[in-house]
Design a protein around this motif. Structure first.
Motif, PDB file in Angstrom:
ATOM      1  N   THR A   1      -5.245   6.809   4.059  1.00 18.25           N
ATOM      2  CA  THR A   1      -4.144   6.083   4.682  1.00 18.25           C
ATOM      3  C   THR A   1      -2.942   6.978   4.914  1.00 18.25           C
ATOM      4  O   THR A   1      -2.827   8.049   4.304  1.00 18.25           O
ATOM      5  CB  THR A   1      -3.755   4.879   3.779  1.00 18.25           C
TER       6      THR A   1
ATOM      7  N   GLU B   1      -0.079   5.912   4.066  1.00 11.26           N
ATOM      8  CA  GLU B   1       0.822   5.504   2.981  1.00 11.26           C
ATOM      9  C   GLU B   1       0.770   6.531   1.846  1.00 11.26           C
ATOM     10  O   GLU B   1      -0.296   6.796   1.302  1.00 11.26           O
ATOM     11  CB  GLU B   1       0.415   4.141   2.413  1.00 11.26           C
ATOM     12  N   ALA B   2       1.926   7.089   1.498  1.00  4.78           N
ATOM     13  CA  ALA B   2       1.983   8.018   0.382  1.00  4.78           C
ATOM     14  C   ALA B   2       2.875   7.459  -0.729  1.00  4.78           C
ATOM     15  O   ALA B   2       3.116   8.129  -1.731  1.00  4.78           O
ATOM     16  CB  ALA B   2       2.511   9.372   0.843  1.00  4.78           C
TER      17      ALA B   2
ATOM     18  N   GLU C   1       4.218   5.712  -3.938  1.00  3.53           N
ATOM     19  CA  GLU C   1       3.629   5.556  -5.277  1.00  3.53           C
ATOM     20  C   GLU C   1       3.324   4.102  -5.612  1.00  3.53           C
ATOM     21  O   GLU C   1       2.333   3.820  -6.284  1.00  3.53           O
ATOM     22  CB  GLU C   1       4.556   6.158  -6.345  1.00  3.53           C
TER      23      GLU C   1
ATOM     24  N   LYS D   1       2.360   1.753  -3.559  1.00  3.91           N
ATOM     25  CA  LYS D   1       1.100   1.407  -2.889  1.00  3.91           C
ATOM     26  C   LYS D   1      -0.083   2.047  -3.605  1.00  3.91           C
ATOM     27  O   LYS D   1      -1.147   1.435  -3.754  1.00  3.91           O
ATOM     28  CB  LYS D   1       1.122   1.845  -1.418  1.00  3.91           C
ATOM     29  N   LYS D   2       0.076   3.300  -4.045  1.00  2.00           N
ATOM     30  CA  LYS D   2      -0.999   3.960  -4.784  1.00  2.00           C
ATOM     31  C   LYS D   2      -1.299   3.202  -6.074  1.00  2.00           C
ATOM     32  O   LYS D   2      -2.461   3.028  -6.442  1.00  2.00           O
ATOM     33  CB  LYS D   2      -0.627   5.414  -5.105  1.00  2.00           C
ATOM     34  N   SER D   3      -0.256   2.746  -6.753  1.00  3.19           N
ATOM     35  CA  SER D   3      -0.446   1.963  -7.979  1.00  3.19           C
ATOM     36  C   SER D   3      -1.192   0.673  -7.683  1.00  3.19           C
ATOM     37  O   SER D   3      -2.074   0.269  -8.442  1.00  3.19           O
ATOM     38  CB  SER D   3       0.903   1.633  -8.631  1.00  3.19           C
TER      39      SER D   3
ATOM     40  N   GLY E   1      -3.272   0.244  -5.277  1.00  3.78           N
ATOM     41  CA  GLY E   1      -4.645   0.657  -4.999  1.00  3.78           C
ATOM     42  C   GLY E   1      -5.439   0.873  -6.275  1.00  3.78           C
ATOM     43  O   GLY E   1      -6.572   0.402  -6.414  1.00  3.78           O
ATOM     44  N   ARG E   2      -4.834   1.573  -7.230  1.00 12.48           N
ATOM     45  CA  ARG E   2      -5.508   1.796  -8.518  1.00 12.48           C
ATOM     46  C   ARG E   2      -5.735   0.477  -9.233  1.00 12.48           C
ATOM     47  O   ARG E   2      -6.783   0.254  -9.834  1.00 12.48           O
ATOM     48  CB  ARG E   2      -4.687   2.740  -9.394  1.00 12.48           C
TER      49      ARG E   2
ATOM     50  N   TRP F   1      -7.316   8.384  -3.566  1.00 11.23           N
ATOM     51  CA  TRP F   1      -6.366   8.168  -2.492  1.00 11.23           C
ATOM     52  C   TRP F   1      -6.197   9.461  -1.726  1.00 11.23           C
ATOM     53  O   TRP F   1      -5.893  10.491  -2.315  1.00 11.23           O
ATOM     54  CB  TRP F   1      -5.020   7.748  -3.101  1.00 11.23           C
TER      55      TRP F   1
ATOM     56  N   VAL G   1      -4.246  11.075   1.745  1.00 16.57           N
ATOM     57  CA  VAL G   1      -3.220  10.768   2.738  1.00 16.57           C
ATOM     58  C   VAL G   1      -3.599  11.401   4.079  1.00 16.57           C
ATOM     59  O   VAL G   1      -4.027  12.551   4.138  1.00 16.57           O
ATOM     60  CB  VAL G   1      -1.833  11.267   2.266  1.00 16.57           C
TER      61      VAL G   1
END
Length: 125
Positions: A87, A89-90, A92, A94-96, A98-99, A106, A108
């Motif tokens: 994605t 999206e970078a 954090e 959003k990454k959280s 995702g996790r 993830w 980018v």
């Protein structure tokens, strides 16, 4: 190096160009690739194919990547299926998210083809 037994990768992205780039990269490394334009289509593709890895975008119409992951993780057959987010999206937060829903990793966009292959080899062989 090509995998000894072809692994099947599902790439999910509403951008045809991005699906083509991922497919071209992975087919060149010896993987079978199937495609879907959104999370809802991806569920249909997974229902008809055994896939070894899902690479999904985050923001898509109809069903986004986080919802797709939640739906897959809710089924016993897909609880351990590797799922990578690919994605723009970078962020954090959003990454959280995702996790938290079960993303395995993830990446980018724009992606480096060698890095994509390396990550795919690491998670599904």
């Amino acid at each position: 190096m090509e995998p000894s037994v072809k692994k099947k990768v599902l790439t999910v992205d509403d951008s045809r160009t991005m699906r083509d780039m991922v497919s071209f990269t992975l087919k060149g490394a010896g993987y079978d690739v199937v495609e879907a334009a959104d999370g809802q289509q991806a569920l249909g593709v997974i229902g008809a194919n055994k896939v070894d890895l899902v690479i999904t975008d985050l923001n898509m119409p109809v069903m986004d990547g986080l919802t797709l992951i939640r739906r897959l993780r809710a089924t016993p057959a897909h609880r351990t299926l590797p799922i990578l987010m690919l994605t723009t999206e970078a962020d954090e937060k959003k990454k959280s998210e995702g996790r938290a829903v079960g993303a395995t990793g993830w990446i980018v966009k724009p992606f480096n083809p060698e890095k994509l292959i390396s990550v795919v080899q690491k998670v599904c062989g």
